[in-house]
Design a protein around this motif. Structure first.
Motif, PDB file in Angstrom:
ATOM      1  N   GLY A 277      12.434  67.713 167.357  1.00 41.02           N
ATOM      2  CA  GLY A 277      11.362  68.540 166.822  1.00 41.02           C
ATOM      3  C   GLY A 277      10.728  69.502 167.797  1.00 41.02           C
ATOM      4  N   VAL A 278      11.382  69.760 168.937  1.00 39.94           N
ATOM      5  CA  VAL A 278      10.847  70.721 169.909  1.00 39.94           C
ATOM      6  C   VAL A 278      11.929  71.758 170.170  1.00 39.94           C
ATOM      7  N   HIS A 279      11.682  73.016 169.796  1.00 39.44           N
ATOM      8  CA  HIS A 279      12.747  74.010 169.902  1.00 39.44           C
ATOM      9  C   HIS A 279      12.209  75.359 170.365  1.00 39.44           C
ATOM     10  N   CYS A 280      13.019  76.056 171.163  1.00 37.08           N
ATOM     11  CA  CYS A 280      12.591  77.320 171.781  1.00 37.08           C
ATOM     12  C   CYS A 280      13.801  78.189 172.113  1.00 37.08           C
ATOM     13  N   PHE A 281      13.481  79.396 172.646  1.00 36.78           N
ATOM     14  CA  PHE A 281      14.498  80.352 173.080  1.00 36.78           C
ATOM     15  C   PHE A 281      14.358  80.650 174.566  1.00 36.78           C
ATOM     16  N   ALA A 282      15.467  81.046 175.182  1.00 37.96           N
ATOM     17  CA  ALA A 282      15.467  81.350 176.613  1.00 37.96           C
ATOM     18  C   ALA A 282      14.783  82.687 176.892  1.00 37.96           C
ATOM     19  N   LYS A 283      14.326  82.823 178.142  1.00 36.25           N
ATOM     20  CA  LYS A 283      13.758  84.081 178.623  1.00 36.25           C
ATOM     21  C   LYS A 283      14.753  85.213 178.406  1.00 36.25           C
ATOM     22  N   GLY A 284      14.244  86.361 177.996  1.00 34.11           N
ATOM     23  CA  GLY A 284      15.113  87.516 177.768  1.00 34.11           C
ATOM     24  C   GLY A 284      15.541  87.694 176.330  1.00 34.11           C
ATOM     25  N   THR A 285      15.281  86.678 175.481  1.00 37.58           N
ATOM     26  CA  THR A 285      15.580  86.827 174.058  1.00 37.58           C
ATOM     27  C   THR A 285      14.713  87.940 173.487  1.00 37.58           C
ATOM     28  N   MET A 286      15.321  88.843 172.749  1.00 43.59           N
ATOM     29  CA  MET A 286      14.619  90.016 172.227  1.00 43.59           C
ATOM     30  C   MET A 286      14.119  89.762 170.804  1.00 43.59           C
ATOM     31  N   VAL A 287      12.833  89.975 170.604  1.00 43.98           N
ATOM     32  CA  VAL A 287      12.203  89.750 169.301  1.00 43.98           C
ATOM     33  C   VAL A 287      11.924  91.092 168.635  1.00 43.98           C
ATOM     34  N   LYS A 288      12.253  91.190 167.361  1.00 42.50           N
ATOM     35  CA  LYS A 288      12.020  92.425 166.603  1.00 42.50           C
ATOM     36  C   LYS A 288      10.526  92.624 166.349  1.00 42.50           C
ATOM     37  N   THR A 289      10.022  93.809 166.692  1.00 42.22           N
ATOM     38  CA  THR A 289       8.637  94.182 166.407  1.00 42.22           C
ATOM     39  C   THR A 289       8.641  95.540 165.718  1.00 42.22           C
ATOM     40  N   PRO A 290       7.525  95.934 165.096  1.00 41.52           N
ATOM     41  CA  PRO A 290       7.478  97.252 164.453  1.00 41.52           C
ATOM     42  C   PRO A 290       7.728  98.403 165.433  1.00 41.52           C
ATOM     43  N   GLU A 291       7.457  98.180 166.734  1.00 40.87           N
ATOM     44  CA  GLU A 291       7.641  99.229 167.744  1.00 40.87           C
ATOM     45  C   GLU A 291       8.998  99.145 168.438  1.00 40.87           C
ATOM     46  N   GLY A 292       9.821  98.206 168.035  1.00 39.21           N
ATOM     47  CA  GLY A 292      11.114  98.007 168.686  1.00 39.21           C
ATOM     48  C   GLY A 292      11.234  96.568 169.170  1.00 39.21           C
ATOM     49  N   GLU A 293      12.229  96.298 169.990  1.00 40.86           N
ATOM     50  CA  GLU A 293      12.436  94.933 170.469  1.00 40.86           C
ATOM     51  C   GLU A 293      11.602  94.666 171.724  1.00 40.86           C
ATOM     52  N   MET A 294      11.146  93.410 171.870  1.00 43.61           N
ATOM     53  CA  MET A 294      10.379  93.003 173.050  1.00 43.61           C
ATOM     54  C   MET A 294      10.855  91.626 173.507  1.00 43.61           C
ATOM     55  N   GLU A 295      10.915  91.427 174.845  1.00 40.61           N
ATOM     56  CA  GLU A 295      11.301  90.122 175.369  1.00 40.61           C
ATOM     57  C   GLU A 295      10.311  89.059 174.896  1.00 40.61           C
ATOM     58  N   ILE A 296      10.843  87.923 174.498  1.00 46.65           N
ATOM     59  CA  ILE A 296       9.996  86.881 173.920  1.00 46.65           C
ATOM     60  C   ILE A 296       8.939  86.397 174.901  1.00 46.65           C
ATOM     61  N   LYS A 298       7.267  88.130 176.929  1.00 49.20           N
ATOM     62  CA  LYS A 298       6.205  89.115 177.092  1.00 49.20           C
ATOM     63  C   LYS A 298       5.279  89.203 175.888  1.00 49.20           C
ATOM     64  N   LEU A 299       5.612  88.493 174.837  1.00 48.91           N
ATOM     65  CA  LEU A 299       4.767  88.512 173.650  1.00 48.91           C
ATOM     66  C   LEU A 299       3.424  87.856 173.927  1.00 48.91           C
ATOM     67  N   GLU A 300       2.388  88.352 173.269  1.00 49.41           N
ATOM     68  CA  GLU A 300       1.057  87.787 173.396  1.00 49.41           C
ATOM     69  C   GLU A 300       0.469  87.537 172.014  1.00 49.41           C
ATOM     70  N   VAL A 301      -0.469  86.602 171.958  1.00 53.90           N
ATOM     71  CA  VAL A 301      -1.188  86.361 170.702  1.00 53.90           C
ATOM     72  C   VAL A 301      -1.871  87.658 170.270  1.00 53.90           C
ATOM     73  N   GLY A 302      -1.718  88.011 169.006  1.00 53.41           N
ATOM     74  CA  GLY A 302      -2.259  89.266 168.484  1.00 53.41           C
ATOM     75  C   GLY A 302      -1.211  90.353 168.345  1.00 53.41           C
ATOM     76  N   ASP A 303      -0.061  90.191 169.004  1.00 50.86           N
ATOM     77  CA  ASP A 303       1.023  91.162 168.844  1.00 50.86           C
ATOM     78  C   ASP A 303       1.612  91.047 167.440  1.00 50.86           C
ATOM     79  N   ASN A 304       2.164  92.153 166.976  1.00 59.11           N
ATOM     80  CA  ASN A 304       2.840  92.166 165.687  1.00 59.11           C
ATOM     81  C   ASN A 304       4.349  92.035 165.867  1.00 59.11           C
ATOM     82  N   VAL A 305       4.982  91.295 164.973  1.00 55.76           N
ATOM     83  CA  VAL A 305       6.440  91.173 164.953  1.00 55.76           C
ATOM     84  C   VAL A 305       6.916  91.410 163.531  1.00 55.76           C
ATOM     85  N   ILE A 306       8.203  91.598 163.385  1.00 54.31           N
ATOM     86  CA  ILE A 306       8.789  91.712 162.054  1.00 54.31           C
ATOM     87  C   ILE A 306       9.153  90.311 161.577  1.00 54.31           C
TER      88      ILE A 306
END
Length: 434
Positions: A277-296, A298-306
């Protein structure tokens, strides 16, 4: 002579408290009690109808003085290698000037940088990044002697230098230690035990060890655990146990012992746990956001994602409410027709109405089927939902920091390296929301 002593409250962390009670007795520096002529009471306290669980034998730690000296020498080498690497602009350039042995030492930093050869933790690389007990209670504890103590906290500090030692006359039959796991924390599937007082070979031999434990689940007798008289880690597979409506309590009661050569005190160096029940992604994984992709990372609370709405089968902008990051060792590299992700074995991938993961799960979070080669998964490619097949699965023999989104303001799916994946709901004490 013995007398009752007060309960001790020890902090395991900012949220973990240990309550221990015990009795004083005469003792020496190793574990103090004059050698007794009594024999251990070998009559089991457990019901004969209980299931018997035999251990799987794990690794055997080297607790010798030579191991200590070897670690000290290797740490000196590591410091020299670190100095060499820092003299170059990057690690890739430095590698050209290092021997294979120097590279091996550097790339095993977590092994060689540990402070003590008796440390048996995995630097957070495990189920502990999301799970674990928050309270430990003992029925008794041997009173401290000089700088030595035998408190409950010792049994879960990932060090063989310390141990919990029961605190009653004789061989501790009927004494127990209880672990509390918070409601809705990740399920427990195994107990991992280092039996005896393992800070040295002599201390281990002198003191008594556990031969059998009776395991209770929420005060109900569950199973008998038969321990070997060895220094190896002993792993006991249990059912998937979780407190869904209330906290989960696991109690381990001593029912039989192996006599020590010198003392009747019964010691256990470690009881640790594993689960799902504990799962995650490695550093460098790119997350889709409205502004383009961002490294996971670097994401912060309050950021928007798709995000993905599984009901309407459309993408929607969602705001991150919580994040989490910890280290893991249960990592796999998954290749979806050329698109690769490094992920924990239980992270759910989505295809329409079904979740899939390398390690299937029906106990925690979304139920998942086995993710096998050839399985199609939803991907967001050029703004459109398409499917890609899993073409290769590689288990990784390493530990690294992993990251995940634990909560969005809407939907429970987002896109990592294009793949449609689930958010991870974790215990509130583990989530980062600021």
């Amino acid at each position: 002579m013995k007398r009752n002593i007060a309960h001790h409250l020890i902090a395991l962390s900012s949220v973990i408290f240990i309550v221990a009670c015990g009795q004083n007795r005469e003792q020496n520096e190793t574990i103090a009690r004059e050698e007794s002529e009594e024999s251990p009471n070998v009559e089991t306290l457990a019901e004969p109808s209980l299931r018997i669980i035999e251990p799987t034998i794990g690794f055997t730690p080297d607790i010798s003085e030579n191991a200590k000296k070897n670690l000290e020498r290797t740490k000196e080498l590591f410091a020299k290698i670190d100095s060499i690497i820092n003299s170059y602009p990057d690690y890739e350039t430095a590698q050209e000037h290092l021997s294979e042995r120097q590279i091996e030492i550097w790339e095993n930093e977590e092994e060689y940088s540990k402070e003590d050869h008796l440390y048996v933790g995995t630097f957070g690389c495990s189920w502990y990044c999301g799970g674990g007990p928050d309270k430990i209670v003992t029925s008794s504890t041997l009173a401290p002697h000089k700088s030595l103590d035998y408190k409950a906290e010792n049994i879960h500090d990932f060090s063989l230098r310390t141990a919990w030692v029961e605190g009653v006359e004789g061989y501790g039959i009927g004494e127990s230690i209880t672990f509390r796991f918070p409601k809705e924390s990740p399920p427990v599937t195994a107990a991992e035990i280092f039996n005896g007082y393992m800070k040295s070979d002599k201390v281990w031999q002198d003191n008594s060890r556990v031969k059998q434990l009776k395991l209770y689940v929420n005060d109900k007798a569950y199973a008998l655990l038969n321990l070997k008289d060895i220094k190896s880690k002993q792993i006991f597979a249990i059912d998937t146990l979780q407190g869904t409506d209330s906290d989960l309590y696991l109690k381990f009661e001593i029912t039989d012992v192996y006599k020590g050569d010198k003392y009747d005190d019964v010691a256990i160096s470690e009881i640790e746990f594993d689960g799902i029940g504990v799962h995650c992604f490695a550093k460098g994984t790119m997350v889709k956001t409205p502004e383009g992709e961002m490294e996971i990372e670097k994401l912060e609370v309050g950021d928007n994602v798709i995000s993905y709405n599984a009901m309407t089968r459309t993408t929607e902008t969602a705001t991150i409410l919580e994040l989490a990051s910890q280290k893991h060792h249960n990592l796999y590299e998954l290749n979806f027709s050329g698109t690769k992700l490094t992920v924990t074995d239980d992270h759910p991938f989505f295809l329409e109405d079904q979740y899939y993961s390398i390690k299937p799960n029906h106990k925690y979070g979304p139920a998942t089927a086995t993710l096998n080669k050839g399985q199609q998964i939803n991907f967001l490619i050029d703004g459109k939902i398409q499917t890609l097949a899993l073409t290769d699965i590689t288990k990784l023999d390493r530990c690294e920091i992993t990251y995940t989104i634990t909560k969005l303001d809407r939907n429970k799916l987002f896109f990592a390296n294009g793949a449609c994946v689930a958010t991870e709901e974790v215990s509130p004490r583990l989530a980062r929301n600021n």
